[in-house]
Write a protein that holds these residues in place. Structure first.
Motif, PDB file in Angstrom:
ATOM      1  N   TYR A   1       0.838  -1.201   0.000  1.00  0.00           N
ATOM      2  CA  TYR A   1       0.000   0.000   0.000  1.00  0.00           C
ATOM      3  C   TYR A   1       0.878   1.258   0.000  1.00  0.00           C
ATOM      4  CZ  TYR A   1      -3.243   3.613   1.479  1.00  0.00           C
ATOM      5  OH  TYR A   1      -3.961   4.763   1.572  1.00  0.00           O
ATOM      6  N   ILE A   2       1.896   1.278   0.848  1.00  0.00           N
ATOM      7  CA  ILE A   2       2.778   2.444   0.917  1.00  0.00           C
ATOM      8  C   ILE A   2       3.494   2.654  -0.416  1.00  0.00           C
ATOM      9  CG2 ILE A   2       4.872   3.379   2.011  1.00  0.00           C
ATOM     10  CD1 ILE A   2       3.931   2.005   4.612  1.00  0.00           C
ATOM     11  N   LEU A   3       3.993   1.579  -1.011  1.00  0.00           N
ATOM     12  CA  LEU A   3       4.714   1.689  -2.282  1.00  0.00           C
ATOM     13  C   LEU A   3       3.792   2.110  -3.426  1.00  0.00           C
ATOM     14  CD1 LEU A   3       7.155  -1.356  -2.161  1.00  0.00           C
ATOM     15  CD2 LEU A   3       7.687   1.060  -1.793  1.00  0.00           C
ATOM     16  N   SER A   4       2.485   1.917  -3.252  1.00  0.00           N
ATOM     17  CA  SER A   4       1.546   2.305  -4.310  1.00  0.00           C
ATOM     18  C   SER A   4       1.513   3.822  -4.517  1.00  0.00           C
ATOM     19  CB  SER A   4       0.133   1.793  -3.997  1.00  0.00           C
ATOM     20  OG  SER A   4      -0.442   2.525  -2.923  1.00  0.00           O
ATOM     21  N   PHE A   5       2.079   4.583  -3.590  1.00  0.00           N
ATOM     22  CA  PHE A   5       2.137   6.035  -3.738  1.00  0.00           C
ATOM     23  C   PHE A   5       3.308   6.465  -4.610  1.00  0.00           C
ATOM     24  CE2 PHE A   5      -0.511   5.518  -0.047  1.00  0.00           C
ATOM     25  CZ  PHE A   5      -1.448   6.531  -0.162  1.00  0.00           C
ATOM     26  N   GLY A   6       4.079   5.515  -5.092  1.00  0.00           N
ATOM     27  CA  GLY A   6       5.183   5.811  -6.003  1.00  0.00           C
ATOM     28  C   GLY A   6       6.235   6.688  -5.361  1.00  0.00           C
ATOM     29  N   GLY A   7       6.570   7.798  -6.034  1.00  0.00           N
ATOM     30  CA  GLY A   7       7.609   8.699  -5.536  1.00  0.00           C
ATOM     31  C   GLY A   7       7.274   9.327  -4.201  1.00  0.00           C
ATOM     32  N   ALA A   8       5.992   9.372  -3.851  1.00  0.00           N
ATOM     33  CA  ALA A   8       5.580   9.970  -2.577  1.00  0.00           C
ATOM     34  C   ALA A   8       5.574   8.956  -1.438  1.00  0.00           C
ATOM     35  CB  ALA A   8       4.185  10.586  -2.724  1.00  0.00           C
ATOM     36  N   SER A   9       5.957   7.705  -1.722  1.00  0.00           N
ATOM     37  CA  SER A   9       5.852   6.653  -0.699  1.00  0.00           C
ATOM     38  C   SER A   9       6.700   6.961   0.531  1.00  0.00           C
ATOM     39  CB  SER A   9       6.229   5.288  -1.270  1.00  0.00           C
ATOM     40  OG  SER A   9       7.624   5.203  -1.510  1.00  0.00           O
ATOM     41  N   ARG A  10       7.847   7.584   0.325  1.00  0.00           N
ATOM     42  CA  ARG A  10       8.708   7.909   1.474  1.00  0.00           C
ATOM     43  C   ARG A  10       8.037   8.954   2.369  1.00  0.00           C
ATOM     44  NH1 ARG A  10      14.425   8.031  -1.912  1.00  0.00           N
ATOM     45  NH2 ARG A  10      14.299   5.861  -2.544  1.00  0.00           N
ATOM     46  N   GLY A  11       7.354   9.900   1.745  1.00  0.00           N
ATOM     47  CA  GLY A  11       6.609  10.885   2.520  1.00  0.00           C
ATOM     48  C   GLY A  11       5.475  10.243   3.303  1.00  0.00           C
ATOM     49  N   VAL A  12       4.800   9.267   2.688  1.00  0.00           N
ATOM     50  CA  VAL A  12       3.721   8.538   3.382  1.00  0.00           C
ATOM     51  C   VAL A  12       4.301   7.783   4.568  1.00  0.00           C
ATOM     52  CG1 VAL A  12       2.026   6.666   3.161  1.00  0.00           C
ATOM     53  CG2 VAL A  12       2.282   8.346   1.331  1.00  0.00           C
TER      54      VAL A  12
ATOM     55  N   VAL B   1       8.754  -2.170   8.910  1.00  0.00           N
ATOM     56  CA  VAL B   1       8.197  -1.830   7.594  1.00  0.00           C
ATOM     57  C   VAL B   1       9.228  -1.037   6.786  1.00  0.00           C
ATOM     58  CG1 VAL B   1       6.445  -0.414   6.418  1.00  0.00           C
ATOM     59  CG2 VAL B   1       5.769  -1.933   8.291  1.00  0.00           C
ATOM     60  N   ALA B   2       9.936  -0.118   7.458  1.00  0.00           N
ATOM     61  CA  ALA B   2      10.961   0.680   6.775  1.00  0.00           C
ATOM     62  C   ALA B   2      12.048  -0.220   6.203  1.00  0.00           C
ATOM     63  CB  ALA B   2      11.570   1.693   7.744  1.00  0.00           C
ATOM     64  N   GLY B   3      12.498  -1.193   6.989  1.00  0.00           N
ATOM     65  CA  GLY B   3      13.516  -2.118   6.517  1.00  0.00           C
ATOM     66  C   GLY B   3      13.014  -2.999   5.393  1.00  0.00           C
ATOM     67  N   PHE B   4      11.773  -3.423   5.508  1.00  0.00           N
ATOM     68  CA  PHE B   4      11.146  -4.273   4.492  1.00  0.00           C
ATOM     69  C   PHE B   4      11.060  -3.554   3.150  1.00  0.00           C
ATOM     70  CE2 PHE B   4       7.599  -6.158   2.227  1.00  0.00           C
ATOM     71  CZ  PHE B   4       7.726  -7.521   2.472  1.00  0.00           C
ATOM     72  N   LEU B   5      10.633  -2.283   3.191  1.00  0.00           N
ATOM     73  CA  LEU B   5      10.405  -1.525   1.961  1.00  0.00           C
ATOM     74  C   LEU B   5      11.668  -0.883   1.385  1.00  0.00           C
ATOM     75  CD1 LEU B   5       7.101   0.365   2.860  1.00  0.00           C
ATOM     76  CD2 LEU B   5       7.356  -1.710   1.504  1.00  0.00           C
TER      77      LEU B   5
END
Length: 195
Positions: free
Chosen positions: A1-12, A34-38
């Motif tokens: 879900y977080i990665l689905s935001f694309g370039g904004a995923s880090r901000g999410v 989750v941070a380590g996973f992604l």
């Protein structure tokens, strides 16, 4: 879900990390994993540190501005009372470092409390961020191992962290009960001195 935001995923992700500090009931280890996973252990750790620095600063200054009434929105008076030894403790900086360093201690609760004391902001931020490093790196490493499907090292990292966390909780609870029953504490660390 977080990665689905694309370039904004880090901000999410940063938003989630900040939310986790504000809502102290959410375990930080989950967000760090989750941070380590992604993002892997290096970028994941950096993102966690950014989120923690921003959130801790916000909580500190909001608490300084609005005082104990704001803290009670997020934390019960009973839990605030359990930390009052930090209000006048001579070795407070060392104790804050230990609380943030040892797994299983109420780090986010302490973040709320320190704004009610006279500790300097820079001192608090430095102590808390340096002391959190072992916990953050172990969680992001565990998450990274899970993402890479290296289950054996992930189990080892999480098992060691869990054992240390349980020991930390036991030691912290025993120590805080001892501090609460100290007559000297009741004399010098009255909540009435807090903002």
């Amino acid at each position: 879900y977080i990665l689905s935001f694309g370039g904004a995923s880090r901000g999410v992700f940063l938003g989630l990390q900040i939310l986790q500090v504000f809502i102290a009931l959410i375990p930080g280890e989950i967000i760090e994993s989750v941070a380590g996973f992604l993002y892997g252990p290096i970028l994941g750790t950096l993102l966690c540190y950014m989120g923690l620095a921003v959130a801790s600063s916000m909580v500190f200054f909001l608490t300084r501005r609005f005082g104990i009434k704001l803290v009670e929105v997020f934390v019960s008076r009973e839990k605030i009372n359990s930390l009052r030894f930090l209000n006048t403790e001579k070795k407070r900086n060392c104790l804050i470092f230990l609380i943030f360093f040892v797994p299983g201690t109420p780090k986010d609760l302490v973040t709320y409390f320190v704004g009610l004391t006279d500790i300097k902001f820079g001192t608090f931020l430095l102590l808390s961020l340096v002391a959190r490093f072992p916990s953050i790196i172990s969680s992001t490493l565990g998450g990274h191992f899970l993402g890479a499907k290296n289950f054996t090292p992930a189990i080892i990292v999480y098992s060691l962290t869990a054992i240390l966390g349980i020991l930390g909780m036991i030691l912290y609870n025993k120590w805080s009960k001892k501090r609460e029953s100290s007559p000297e504490l009741h004399k010098s660390s009255d909540l009435g001195n807090l903002k």
